[in-house]
Design an enzyme around this catalytic site. Sequence first.
Site, mmCIF file in Angstrom:
data_model
loop_
_atom_site.group_PDB
_atom_site.id
_atom_site.type_symbol
_atom_site.label_atom_id
_atom_site.label_comp_id
_atom_site.label_asym_id
_atom_site.label_seq_id
_atom_site.Cartn_x
_atom_site.Cartn_y
_atom_site.Cartn_z
ATOM 1 C CD GLU A 65 56.783 40.844 44.432
ATOM 2 O OE1 GLU A 65 56.452 41.197 43.278
ATOM 3 O OE2 GLU A 65 56.792 39.652 44.794
ATOM 4 C CG ASP A 80 59.355 31.982 41.215
ATOM 5 O OD1 ASP A 80 59.731 32.960 41.898
ATOM 6 O OD2 ASP A 80 58.241 31.453 41.383
ATOM 7 C CG HIS A 90 51.691 37.356 36.753
ATOM 8 N ND1 HIS A 90 50.958 36.710 37.731
ATOM 9 C CD2 HIS A 90 52.931 37.536 37.276
ATOM 10 C CE1 HIS A 90 51.709 36.523 38.791
ATOM 11 N NE2 HIS A 90 52.917 37.018 38.549
ATOM 12 C CD GLU A 107 56.028 35.737 44.699
ATOM 13 O OE1 GLU A 107 55.213 36.458 45.288
ATOM 14 O OE2 GLU A 107 55.986 35.539 43.464
ATOM 15 C CD GLU A 108 55.072 34.995 40.380
ATOM 16 O OE1 GLU A 108 53.880 34.951 40.781
ATOM 17 O OE2 GLU A 108 55.637 36.043 40.061
ATOM 18 C CG HIS A 165 59.851 36.247 43.157
ATOM 19 N ND1 HIS A 165 59.607 35.947 41.832
ATOM 20 C CD2 HIS A 165 58.999 37.264 43.469
ATOM 21 C CE1 HIS A 165 58.650 36.736 41.371
ATOM 22 N NE2 HIS A 165 58.266 37.554 42.336
#
Length: 365
Positions: free
Chosen positions: A164, A77, A338, A135-136, A75
């Site tokens: 990932e 984003d 994150h 995705e987030e 992903h």
Amino acid sequence: MSTTAALPFDLTAGSIQLTQDLCDEASVSGGEAHLVDRLVATLEGFEHLELIRHGNTLTARTNLGRAQRVIIAGHVDTVPINNNLPVQRVEIDGIDHLVGRGTVDMKAGVAVQVLLAAELIEPAVDITWMWYDNEEVSSDLNGLRLLAEARPDLFVGDFAILGEPTRSEVEGGCNGTVRIEVRTRGKRAHSARAWVGENAIHAAAPILAALAAYEPQQIEVEGLVYREGLNAVGITGGIAGNVIPDECMVHINYRFAPNKSADEAIAHLEELFGQWDITVVDRAEGARPGLDAPLAKRFLEALNVPALPKYGWTDVARFSALGIPAVNYGPGDPLRAHADDERVDVAEITACERGLRAWLGGKTR
């Protein structure tokens, strides 16, 4: 194919610099369009790749007539930026790092994929590369899900790899997740005359006690041990500082091993909390490891790394639901995802590139 003027990324600088460039092109969920424009501009000149854009999800695939096809996805984003761009390259505890939003989750993995998509003109298998948006955020916006609904023909493959962060180790499958809201009821009254009412927040005490006492299981699935989790992730109740509340809601998240379905996980929650009102607000199936698939076995042999379980939910579950064995494999420590000091060890970027290049360029059958 790009809808706006966009400069291509420089692939000649290598995967570490490409990681930094991808991160510096901010793409918080919902704002991925220009980054995808630039990816199209980067790859549209490579004749061995067929490019297909669906919204802000880009697919690039080879069509060489190989006996097997691998899907490799990531992903594009990120979660919101918090004064952590542009990326900085710094040494931390003697280790070379890229520090900044997206370095771990998961533009380092995407950088490796984009570079290899361009360079692997004659891979040992046909490859479908997928870079998707949103995705987030909520699953109904997930670009991979929307692509699967619109173009199921693109989801034909013998094995899938999701980039990932795994510290460039292999993590098979993933836990599933269910979120429920558990409500207690009471009776409103003035807090000066509390005996007239019934306090719904107090009534939630047994729910919290059950959660605090719960011992999560560790369950072996196809040789990997998945650790479950059951936790309160939110609680609300009350309307004013002088009113006895008549309702309280405890928001609970259950992360369950892939030996059970989401229906079975919900049934377990109903056993625990069925005496109260329960509302299921989110559910996602887990994915079994899939490491018994022939290509998966070859992949592990080529990388010469052990297989570990993936505790968090990832989009490997979408591939698993389509009958495609899938694993997680990408640079970056997932514990750094994150975080405001999100950072990736550049050696992991190099290791991931080396592993994928050797496997895809060599004999995989």
